[in-house]
Design a protein around this motif. Structure first.
Motif, short mmCIF file in Angstrom:
data_model
loop_
_atom_site.label_atom_id
_atom_site.label_comp_id
_atom_site.label_asym_id
_atom_site.label_seq_id
_atom_site.Cartn_x
_atom_site.Cartn_y
_atom_site.Cartn_z
N GLU A 87 1.07 -1.72 0.40
CA GLU A 87 0.02 -0.08 -0.20
C GLU A 87 0.98 0.70 -0.14
OE1 GLU A 87 -0.26 -2.76 2.26
OE2 GLU A 87 -2.32 -3.51 1.30
N VAL A 130 -6.56 11.55 -6.71
CA VAL A 130 -8.02 11.17 -5.53
C VAL A 130 -6.88 9.84 -5.57
CG1 VAL A 130 -9.76 9.18 -5.90
CG2 VAL A 130 -9.91 12.16 -6.62
N GLY A 131 -6.17 8.57 -6.50
CA GLY A 131 -5.72 7.82 -6.22
C GLY A 131 -4.78 7.80 -5.27
N VAL A 133 -4.91 9.91 -2.53
CA VAL A 133 -5.65 10.25 -1.70
C VAL A 133 -5.94 8.65 -0.69
CG1 VAL A 133 -7.92 11.82 -0.30
CG2 VAL A 133 -5.87 12.75 -1.63
N ALA A 134 -6.75 8.80 -1.81
CA ALA A 134 -6.93 6.68 -0.89
C ALA A 134 -5.97 5.76 -0.67
CB ALA A 134 -8.30 5.75 -2.32
N THR A 135 -4.93 5.66 -1.99
CA THR A 135 -3.90 4.83 -1.43
C THR A 135 -3.16 5.65 0.12
OG1 THR A 135 -2.61 5.22 -2.68
CG2 THR A 135 -3.86 3.69 -3.29
N GLY A 137 -4.45 6.93 1.73
CA GLY A 137 -4.39 7.19 3.48
C GLY A 137 -5.07 5.89 4.31
N GLN A 138 -4.90 4.63 3.65
CA GLN A 138 -4.61 3.22 3.97
C GLN A 138 -3.64 3.54 4.60
OE1 GLN A 138 -5.10 0.92 0.36
NE2 GLN A 138 -6.74 1.28 0.32
N LYS A 141 -3.19 7.97 7.46
CA LYS A 141 -3.91 8.95 7.41
C LYS A 141 -4.52 10.44 7.22
CE LYS A 141 -8.73 9.61 9.97
NZ LYS A 141 -9.82 9.73 11.12
N GLY A 144 -3.34 11.06 3.33
CA GLY A 144 -4.37 11.42 2.83
C GLY A 144 -4.08 12.63 2.72
N GLN A 145 -5.67 12.68 3.86
CA GLN A 145 -5.87 14.32 4.15
C GLN A 145 -4.88 14.69 2.91
OE1 GLN A 145 -6.00 14.02 8.26
NE2 GLN A 145 -8.84 12.96 7.92
#
Length: 169
Positions: A87, A130-131, A133-135, A137-138, A141, A144-145
């Motif tokens: 990730e 967007v990718g 932020v999503a990855t 954040g995993q 956090k 991602g933010q």
């Protein structure tokens, strides 16, 4: 040695240098084609484009990008210090792709004066953001933010680029 494996192998100084270096390079590369005082022909071309009423005034851009890139630098730093994982690798790949997209967009829009391809480039950068932020954040956090301002700005920029394309081509 164990702490380096736990943190992705980079010391805090190495991670900071890599993160700040990458975002600085993206800004400097992007600036090469931007309508700065060093590029009067580009400034004239941009000034004469038909733009929508919601186009921000010129001083907004460097302020916005400084904040966005500072957020991305800190997010990248956090990811570079995070424990290695698939990730993390994916999040860092999106992070790097965003730096490349940020650097390249100015060349496409201002350097090549291609409003259509700039719209496509902006949309691709938005998808990459967007990718990220999503990855990210995993993995972390906060990292991602910290990518959310990029998503917001690029979403707006894609709408703006599309409207400029529509009005001028």
């Amino acid at each position: 040695m164990a702490s380096h494996a736990r943190t992705g192998g980079l010391s805090p100084l190495q991670a900071a240098a890599l993160a700040v270096g990458a975002v600085t390079a993206a800004l400097l590369i992007g600036r090469r084609a931007s309508p700065t005082p060093d590029h009067p022909r580009t400034r004239r071309w941009y000034r004469h484009l038909s733009k929508p009423d919601y186009t921000p005034p010129s001083p907004v851009y460097p302020v916005a990008w400084t904040g966005i890139q500072a957020s991305l630098a800190y997010g990248g730093y956090r990811l570079l210090r995070a424990e290695g994982s698939p990730e993390r690798t994916t999040a860092l790949a999106f992070w790097a792709a965003n730096q490349i997209g940020i650097a390249g967009w100015s060349e496409v829009f201002f350097g090549q004066r291609s409003t259509g391809w700039a719209t496509v480039t902006s949309a691709a950068l938005g998808a990459s953001a967007v990718g990220y932020v999503a990855t990210a954040g995993q993995v972390d956090k906060t990292a991602g933010q910290l990518g959310i301002p990029l998503v917001a700005w690029v979403s707006f920029a894609t709408l703006l680029a599309e409207e400029i394309w529509r009005k001028n081509d």
